[in-house]
Write an enzyme that holds these catalytic residues in place. Structure first.
Site, PDB file in Angstrom:
ATOM      1  N   GLY A  10       0.834  -1.200   0.000  1.00  0.00           N
ATOM      2  CA  GLY A  10       0.000   0.000   0.000  1.00  0.00           C
ATOM      3  C   GLY A  10       0.869   1.251   0.000  1.00  0.00           C
ATOM      4  O   GLY A  10       1.925   1.289   0.633  1.00  0.00           O
ATOM      5  N   GLY A  47      -0.596   4.554   0.310  1.00  0.00           N
ATOM      6  CA  GLY A  47      -1.298   5.733   0.800  1.00  0.00           C
ATOM      7  C   GLY A  47      -0.471   6.423   1.860  1.00  0.00           C
ATOM      8  O   GLY A  47       0.744   6.191   1.958  1.00  0.00           O
ATOM      9  N   ALA A  52      -0.227   6.023   5.053  1.00  0.00           N
ATOM     10  CA  ALA A  52       0.435   5.123   5.994  1.00  0.00           C
ATOM     11  C   ALA A  52       1.559   4.336   5.315  1.00  0.00           C
ATOM     12  O   ALA A  52       2.630   4.148   5.892  1.00  0.00           O
ATOM     13  CB  ALA A  52      -0.576   4.176   6.620  1.00  0.00           C
ATOM     14  N   ARG A 107     -19.687  12.396  13.592  1.00  0.00           N
ATOM     15  CA  ARG A 107     -20.246  11.836  12.361  1.00  0.00           C
ATOM     16  C   ARG A 107     -21.371  10.850  12.592  1.00  0.00           C
ATOM     17  O   ARG A 107     -22.387  10.882  11.887  1.00  0.00           O
ATOM     18  CB  ARG A 107     -19.122  11.127  11.585  1.00  0.00           C
ATOM     19  CG  ARG A 107     -18.105  12.109  11.117  1.00  0.00           C
ATOM     20  CD  ARG A 107     -16.921  11.447  10.472  1.00  0.00           C
ATOM     21  NE  ARG A 107     -16.115  12.487   9.836  1.00  0.00           N
ATOM     22  CZ  ARG A 107     -15.008  12.251   9.179  1.00  0.00           C
ATOM     23  NH1 ARG A 107     -14.552  11.034   9.056  1.00  0.00           N
ATOM     24  NH2 ARG A 107     -14.344  13.242   8.629  1.00  0.00           N
ATOM     25  N   GLU A 149      -5.378   2.864   8.160  1.00  0.00           N
ATOM     26  CA  GLU A 149      -6.755   2.353   8.269  1.00  0.00           C
ATOM     27  C   GLU A 149      -6.800   0.833   8.369  1.00  0.00           C
ATOM     28  O   GLU A 149      -7.781   0.268   8.851  1.00  0.00           O
ATOM     29  CB  GLU A 149      -7.609   2.829   7.070  1.00  0.00           C
ATOM     30  CG  GLU A 149      -9.108   2.612   7.283  1.00  0.00           C
ATOM     31  CD  GLU A 149      -9.962   3.099   6.111  1.00  0.00           C
ATOM     32  OE1 GLU A 149      -9.421   3.780   5.211  1.00  0.00           O
ATOM     33  OE2 GLU A 149     -11.172   2.815   6.109  1.00  0.00           O
TER      34      GLU A 149
END
Lengths: 249, 644
Positions: B40, B42, B44, B337, B432
């Site tokens: 990944g 992203g 992170a 939220r 995440e």
């Protein structure tokens, strides 16, 4: 809506490729362009035909992955949007739409409408960064930056690396992409230390990748979904020339 | 097996400092003898890969996109929190910690969250040094705004494109290490299995998405930074390619999955327009700073709005119900939220929704434009307004936006200890993809903070503690464990291609999404979840009998990619349901209708459920085993969240 689609089909990089025509019915004006292709693909799968391959990911106009050349324009007829943000209400019932991949020597076709844009990554690797390691950086507010400068740097930094500039240019030049990064970093004090070397290295890599030269027609900026300004190219040329003359002024 | 969170001893504020001193170090000259895989790219993943390479480790970085710069962190709009207290408004590391723990409804670890708040200040320094063009004031200093759930202005932003700018910063750091030869990039590669030997993570098996080649990669440690699993719901704000496969396959190789039922439904998304919908677009939560949320007071008036008989701007003040301001006077439109989302659902369930489908509420900028002028509002939200107009055809300067909640983020994920290591030694999870910092609900502008905290400032310290005890020799990729994993991957692909059924992959994905949204979404009941479990199981059975995947493995095959991801979603969906069913309480994003206060707010059960639920995979169709990690609160008092 009923549409006729002329789509470039090419099995892989070595395949010759050709246009294929598809008729599609029941298109809603609220669909995005890519959702319309999704519907086509579901129909193709139904008929055991290979779906049309295309690059896409975020579908919110920011990742830069979608890349269709629609009716002779990168990202289609609307100004300031990527293909994923283009909606079918921009087309009319009965229209024939021609869809091609980006065409440039430096962007070989991978399959159908997907191309290989790793040349852009290599240009960034050549110098599109500030050489700082993680940690040990000064407090973020230590160097004030005039708002106007920060805003201008931001405008250049909004480039999404989609490659529409290259696709739009008759020379397949990448000057807009490269200059956006060079501008952003050379305007900010953090990036000024390396600005000459950066311009020199990135331009050299751009040339090595086989992108064409700039002849100032401005198609790149006109077709850029993020409206990256042509003046970035002027800034890049200034940095490049300055560095070649051995001075950063 | 007992879960050891490995939270350091000592006072909260000193834990991380002490821990950094106590962890084992790898000598600078020896770091080059270790290889690390990062899956990944992203926030992170890119930050971790760059930082680890700077330290001297050899890094292999994988992503399924055509370039690391495309990872979905790029789409984060609103901002990133940091306890800088530049605004002199009473912020502090402790306050950010406290807000995050409270916002997470007391279902996260104190130690992890405090560390997150502590390193948040370094992130901003780091990003500015990289040339991230954050918003600034006229004096040249950084600007801040307040963001959902916070009463101080601690959010740094770059117009509505903060994620893009932060990711491009991390990508530039990553690119610099590629140039230095310390990172090797593998774009258009998807991780399809984790390789473990004697219980330790030793590498991964990937598929080259262009050629179909199945490749083994050996390393001394594996870091998963592969994002969340929101696409279980089919429609979400995630990117089309976002998937759970890397994490799920690691789970099947022994890594525990924690709190999978904690999903975040974001209150401000563009409503669904039809069956063709492929994804949902988020409108940044920052809009709630200036926009006012309302619906008509009566069903009858709402009906007229839906039919287009009355324009929203023509509705009298007295006929509008600003329900968030009414119910929560202290926080108003800035409630967290989950509270905002649930209330939108309630007013729509009452028949007061405002679009064709009845599933939308207004977000109105009329008053803000009157107060601050159009230019100011345009300066803050211009690109978001443009995006909204492009998608819907409506102009938010002239008519209120219509919004509805959508799946946005998953707080659950792979279980990790304080070092971000899963229960599989040598396997780490960041951003995440892990479960650690947001409890049952994440606050706005905290995802970017966590991704970068993990990658820049946590894992570079903690991974050394493990590697220092590892031998330099790398497992050769012809080791039987790699061969066995390759075979599993190939068999799975062959199976998918051989079914030749009659329904497309998207068909199954959409069906799964409908079940999950209906029964395991904003509001859940034991009865609904039980029904959903059966439905998902049935759908999975049908998928393996009747899915149609054309073409072959040895080519760029988007149907095959999707099929392999959806197969995993079908298994994960069932675990999410089990987790939601077992958690007999409401907390944060997990709302069980059976457990609510008289006012209809989430009612926690701290006595029985103040723990992390970590699930251990056994075998398909065998119930996963639940392991509990008790949560201890020494520095905050557990209270019922109240935003009134």
């Amino acid at each position: 809506m009923k549409l006729t689609l002329k789509i470039w089909r090419q099995k892989n990089t070595n395949d010759k490729g050709a246009f294929k025509t598809y008729d599609i019915d029941g298109v809603s004006p609220d669909m995005s362009f890519l959702e319309m292709i999704d519907v086509l693909n579901e129909q193709l799968i139904e008929k055991d035909e290979d779906p049309v391959h295309f690059d896409h990911d975020c579908r919110e106009g920011i990742c830069g992955m979608c890349s269709m050349y629609i009716n002779g324009e990168p990202h289609g007829p609307l100004k300031g949007v990527t293909t994923c943000q283009l909606h079918m209400r921009s087309f009319s019932d009965g229209e024939t739409i021609t869809i091609e991949p980006w065409r440039a020597k430096a962007f070989p076709v991978v399959k159908d409408l997907a191309v290989d844009r790793s040349a852009f990554d290599r240009v960034i690797q050549a110098g599109g960064y500030v050489s700082v390691n993680t940690g040990g950086t000064p407090d973020a507010n230590e160097i004030p930056i005039p708002k106007s400068v920060a805003d201008e740097a931001f405008d250049a930094a909004t480039c999404i690396g989609c490659g529409a500039c290259v696709a739009a240019c008759k020379n397949a030049s990448a000057m807009l992409f490269v200059s956006a990064k060079i501008s952003q970093l050379s305007m900010l004090p953090q990036g000024q230390v390396e600005k000459s070397e950066r311009a020199e290295k990135m331009v050299a890599q751009m040339d090595a990748e086989g992108f064409g030269a700039c002849t100032n027609t401005g198609a790149c900026s006109a077709e850029c979904p993020k409206g990256i300004d042509l003046k970035n190219i002027a800034r890049m040329n200034r940095e490049y020339l300055g560095s070649k003359m051995g001075s950063s002024n | 097996m007992k879960l050891e969170s490995k939270i350091p001893e000592g006072p909260l504020a000193e834990k991380w400092t002490n821990h950094k001193f106590n962890v084992k170090l790898v000598n600078p000259a020896n770091k080059r003898k270790y290889d690390i895989i990062v899956v990944g790219t992203g926030l992170a993943g890119a930050s971790a890969a760059a930082s680890l390479a700077e330290l001297g480790y050899n890094v292999k970085s994988f992503c399924f996109q055509d370039s690391p710069r495309r990872a979905h962190s790029i789409a984060a709009q609103g901002g990133i929190n940091a306890a800088k207290n530049y605004q002199n408004d009473g912020d502090s590391v402790f306050r950010l910690f406290y807000d995050t723990i409270k916002g997470g409804d007391y279902r996260s670890r104190e130690g992890n969250v405090y560390r997150l708040a502590e390193v948040s200040v370094n992130i901003i320094d780091q990003c500015v040094a990289q040339g991230v063009p954050f918003a600034r004031e006229y004096g040249g200093l950084l600007a801040n705004r307040s963001f959902g759930g916070a009463q101080v202005s601690r959010t740094f932003y770059a117009r509505g494109q903060t994620g893009q700018q932060l990711l491009l910063g991390a990508y530039s750091a990553l690119s610099r290490q590629v140039a230095n030869g310390k990172v090797k990039l593998y774009p258009r590669h998807e991780m399809l299995d984790l390789v473990t030997i004697d219980g330790k993570a030793k590498g991964i098996v990937t598929r080259n998405l262009i050629t179909g080649e199945i490749e083994s990669h050996s390393a001394h440690a594996v870091v998963l930074a592969s994002g969340g699993y929101g696409n279980v719901f089919y429609l979400s704000t995630n990117a089309m390619g976002s998937n759970a496969t890397a994490a799920w396959r690691a789970h099947k190789k022994g890594a525990f999955m924690a709190n999978p039922c904690y999903t975040q439904i974001h209150p401000t998304c563009i409503p669904v327009s039809g069956d063709h919908q492929s994804k949902l677009t988020l409108m940044s939560e920052s809009l709630r700073n200036d926009g006012r949320v309302w619906v008509p007071k009566t069903k009858e008036l709402a009906e007229k709005v839906r039919k287009g008989e009355i324009k929203p701007r023509d509705i009298d003040e007295a006929d509008r119900d600003y329900y968030l301001e009414r119910k929560y006077p202290a926080f108003g439109n800035l409630v967290p939220r989950d509270v905002a989302s649930r209330n939108a659902k309630y007013v729509c369930d009452e028949g007061r929704g405002v679009n064709d489908t009845g599933k939308a509420v207004f977000l109105d900028f009329r008053d803000a434009i009157k107060r601050d002028g159009r230019d100011t509002i345009e300066g803050k939200y211009g690109n978001l307004f443009d995006m909204y107009k492009q998608i819907t055809g409506d102009n938010p300067y002239e008519t209120p936006m219509k919004i509805y909640p959508a799946v946005h983020y998953t707080m659950g994920g792979l279980w990790v200890d304080y070092n971000l290591m899963t229960n599989v030694p040598g396997l780490y999870a960041t951003g995440e993809s892990n479960f650690s910092d947001h409890g049952a609900n994440r606050l706005g502008a905290s995802a970017l903070m966590q991704g970068l905290a993990d990658g820049y400032f946590v894992i570079p310290y903690t991974i050394g503690n493990y590697l220092a005890g590892e031998k330099y020799e790398k497992t050769p990729v012809d080791h039987e464990a790699f061969k066995a994993a390759e075979k599993t991957v190939k068999d799975n692909i062959d199976k998918l291609l051989s079914i030749k059924g009659s329904k497309s992959v998207d068909h199954f994905h959409k069906e799964l999404g409908k079940i999950m949204w209906e029964y395991c979404g904003m509001s859940r009941t034991a009865e609904g979840l039980t029904r959903a479990k059966g439905m998902v199981k049935e759908l999975r059975d049908e998928f393996w009998k009747n899915v149609k995947v054309l073409g072959s493995n040895e080519e760029f095959n988007s149907s095959l990619e999707k099929a392999s991801r959806v197969a995993d979603f079908l298994e994960l969906g069932e675990l999410m349901i089990d987790d939601a069913l077992h958690r007999e309480e409401s907390c944060g994003g997990h709302f069980r209708e059976e457990h609510q206060t008289e006012e209809g707010e989430a009612k926690r059960n701290d006595e029985d459920f103040a723990y992390v639920a970590a699930w251990e995979f056994k075998d398909l169709d065998i119930a996963e085993e639940l392991h509990k990690e008790e949560l201890n609160f020494e520095n905050v008092k557990l209270t019922q969240r109240s935003y009134k």
